[in-house]
Design an enzyme around this catalytic site. Structure first.
Site, PDB file in Angstrom:
ATOM      1  N   GLU A 107      61.341   1.958  38.039  1.00 22.23           N
ATOM      2  CA  GLU A 107      60.224   1.703  37.141  1.00 22.23           C
ATOM      3  C   GLU A 107      59.508   3.041  36.980  1.00 22.23           C
ATOM      4  OE1 GLU A 107      59.167  -1.064  35.550  1.00 22.23           O
ATOM      5  OE2 GLU A 107      60.759  -2.361  36.330  1.00 22.23           O
ATOM      6  N   ASP A 165      63.460   0.181  32.126  1.00 17.22           N
ATOM      7  CA  ASP A 165      63.110   0.240  33.545  1.00 17.22           C
ATOM      8  C   ASP A 165      63.699  -0.940  34.311  1.00 17.22           C
ATOM      9  OD1 ASP A 165      60.739   2.466  33.787  1.00 17.22           O
ATOM     10  OD2 ASP A 165      60.729   1.467  31.842  1.00 17.22           O
ATOM     11  N   ARG A 167      47.544  -0.110  34.701  1.00 19.02           N
ATOM     12  CA  ARG A 167      48.406   0.866  35.372  1.00 19.02           C
ATOM     13  C   ARG A 167      48.249   2.257  34.776  1.00 19.02           C
ATOM     14  NH1 ARG A 167      54.143  -1.700  34.897  1.00 19.02           N
ATOM     15  NH2 ARG A 167      53.185  -2.716  33.097  1.00 19.02           N
ATOM     16  N   SER A 197      61.570  -0.822  25.198  1.00 20.31           N
ATOM     17  CA  SER A 197      60.978  -0.762  26.526  1.00 20.31           C
ATOM     18  C   SER A 197      59.461  -0.849  26.485  1.00 20.31           C
ATOM     19  CB  SER A 197      61.395   0.559  27.195  1.00 20.31           C
ATOM     20  OG  SER A 197      60.700   0.770  28.400  1.00 20.31           O
ATOM     21  N   GLY A 198      58.911  -1.496  27.503  1.00 17.01           N
ATOM     22  CA  GLY A 198      57.478  -1.447  27.737  1.00 17.01           C
ATOM     23  C   GLY A 198      57.075  -0.189  28.471  1.00 17.01           C
ATOM     24  N   ASP A 238      65.125  -7.625  32.633  1.00 13.90           N
ATOM     25  CA  ASP A 238      64.918  -8.052  34.018  1.00 13.90           C
ATOM     26  C   ASP A 238      63.576  -8.711  34.260  1.00 13.90           C
ATOM     27  OD1 ASP A 238      63.091  -5.774  35.843  1.00 13.90           O
ATOM     28  OD2 ASP A 238      63.625  -5.339  33.774  1.00 13.90           O
ATOM     29  N   ASN A 289      58.499  -9.916  30.469  1.00 16.84           N
ATOM     30  CA  ASN A 289      58.223  -9.401  29.130  1.00 16.84           C
ATOM     31  C   ASN A 289      59.495  -9.207  28.305  1.00 16.84           C
ATOM     32  OD1 ASN A 289      58.942  -7.172  30.806  1.00 16.84           O
ATOM     33  ND2 ASN A 289      58.053  -5.758  29.324  1.00 16.84           N
ATOM     34  N   LYS A 304      58.684  -6.419  21.514  1.00 16.84           N
ATOM     35  CA  LYS A 304      60.110  -6.265  21.809  1.00 16.84           C
ATOM     36  C   LYS A 304      60.938  -7.196  20.925  1.00 16.84           C
ATOM     37  CE  LYS A 304      60.365  -4.547  26.551  1.00 16.84           C
ATOM     38  NZ  LYS A 304      61.035  -4.746  27.845  1.00 16.84           N
ATOM     39  N   ASP A 352      66.460  -3.412  27.808  1.00 17.16           N
ATOM     40  CA  ASP A 352      65.256  -2.919  28.457  1.00 17.16           C
ATOM     41  C   ASP A 352      65.643  -1.643  29.205  1.00 17.16           C
ATOM     42  OD1 ASP A 352      62.615  -2.963  29.634  1.00 17.16           O
ATOM     43  OD2 ASP A 352      63.562  -3.725  31.454  1.00 17.16           O
TER      44      ASP A 352
END
Length: 282
Positions: free
Chosen positions: A90, A83, A126, A170-171, A238, A241, A215, A81
């Protein structure tokens, strides 16, 4: 069961005290590298694990329980991941700070990482708050705020030397993952695309959202391309997700993670850097 103890600052007598909880004497503790120690063939039980995990957390020591002694060379892919894992921030929260909206966006981010809000909903909410922001803010975040997590460079150097491929999944957003891929010499990167029109963020993403399921599918696609099994992958994350992709990995690593992630990962690194996986796989 093998027990590996690591700390950035703990004295050796603190390690000895932790090991003694498992009836391991000081003479049975071997060095596993700088600030890392190994206790082999510990008589494992869930109650002992809970006791040692709690004691370690209270004094800033990371502990890893492994039923065998896996080696770094057993793995062919490292998937990370971005962030709050590979990097300390983030990115979306820092972008929002340029709009004066960091508290609102950070609150949604935290809830999503704890698994309290479905990821697609959280990302949509967001990103919508970023509508109208000058796209130059992305470069400012990259230049001024983005930093690698401790131990990242050492970890990447070791995995590359071992011939392991690297994937950043990554998201977050391609603006950052593509630059990290280039800067660090990573093999693969996959993330969301922010829509930009006339130099402004539109408050939308282009295409499908890279959520927990995507992912996991990305890990599976890369493993298939490399002709390896997901069990030959190390996966680090972390947030909630990250759990889907961590579940299919041969070794899952929770890095300074939310409690729900720490509880389900093979290994949790709460205090040492990302290179804390190296003594575990030595």
């Amino acid at each position: 069961m093998n027990l590996i103890l690591q700390s950035l600052s703990a004295e050796r007598n603190a390690i000895d005290r932790i090991a003694s909880l498992a009836d391991v004497t000081a003479t049975d503790i071997s060095s596993a590298g700088r600030n890392a120690w190994r206790c082999d063939d510990v008589a494992y039980s869930e109650s002992l694990k809970a006791l040692i995990d709690t004691a370690c957390y209270g004094v800033g020591i990371d502990c890893a329980w492994l039923p065998s002694a896996p080696k770094l060379g057993d793995f062919k892919l490292l998937a990370m991941d971005m962030d709050s894992t590979l990097i300390t921030i983030e990115c979306i929260d820092e972008i929002a700070d340029m709009q004066g909206l960091k508290p609102q966006v950070s609150a949604i981010t935290e809830a999503a990482m704890r698994g309290e809000i479905e990821f697609n909903e959280s990302l949509t909410r967001r990103v919508a708050l970023l509508k109208g922001l000058d796209a130059a803010a992305l470069q400012r975040v990259f230049d001024e705020r983005l930093q690698l997590s401790p131990g990242a460079e050492n970890m990447l150097a070791a995995v590359k030397a071992a011939g392991i491929k690297t994937l950043l999944v990554s998201g977050g957003f391609t603006f950052f993952t593509d630059r990290m891929k280039a800067a660090l010499g990573l093999d693969y990167a996959h993330s969301n695309v922010l829509e930009i029109v006339d130099g402004k963020l539109t408050g939308k993403v282009v295409g499908g959202i890279v959520n927990a399921e995507e992912k996991k599918l990305t890990i599976e696609r890369v493993c298939a391309e490399l002709n390896i099994a997901p069990s030959q992958a190390i996966v680090m994350g972390d947030g909630a997700n990250d759990l889907n992709m961590m579940k299919i990995a041969g070794l899952s690593v929770a890095f300074r993670a939310k409690p729900v992630v720490r509880a389900q990962a093979s290994v949790a690194l709460n205090f040492v850097g990302l290179d804390g996986i190296l003594p575990i796989l030595a």
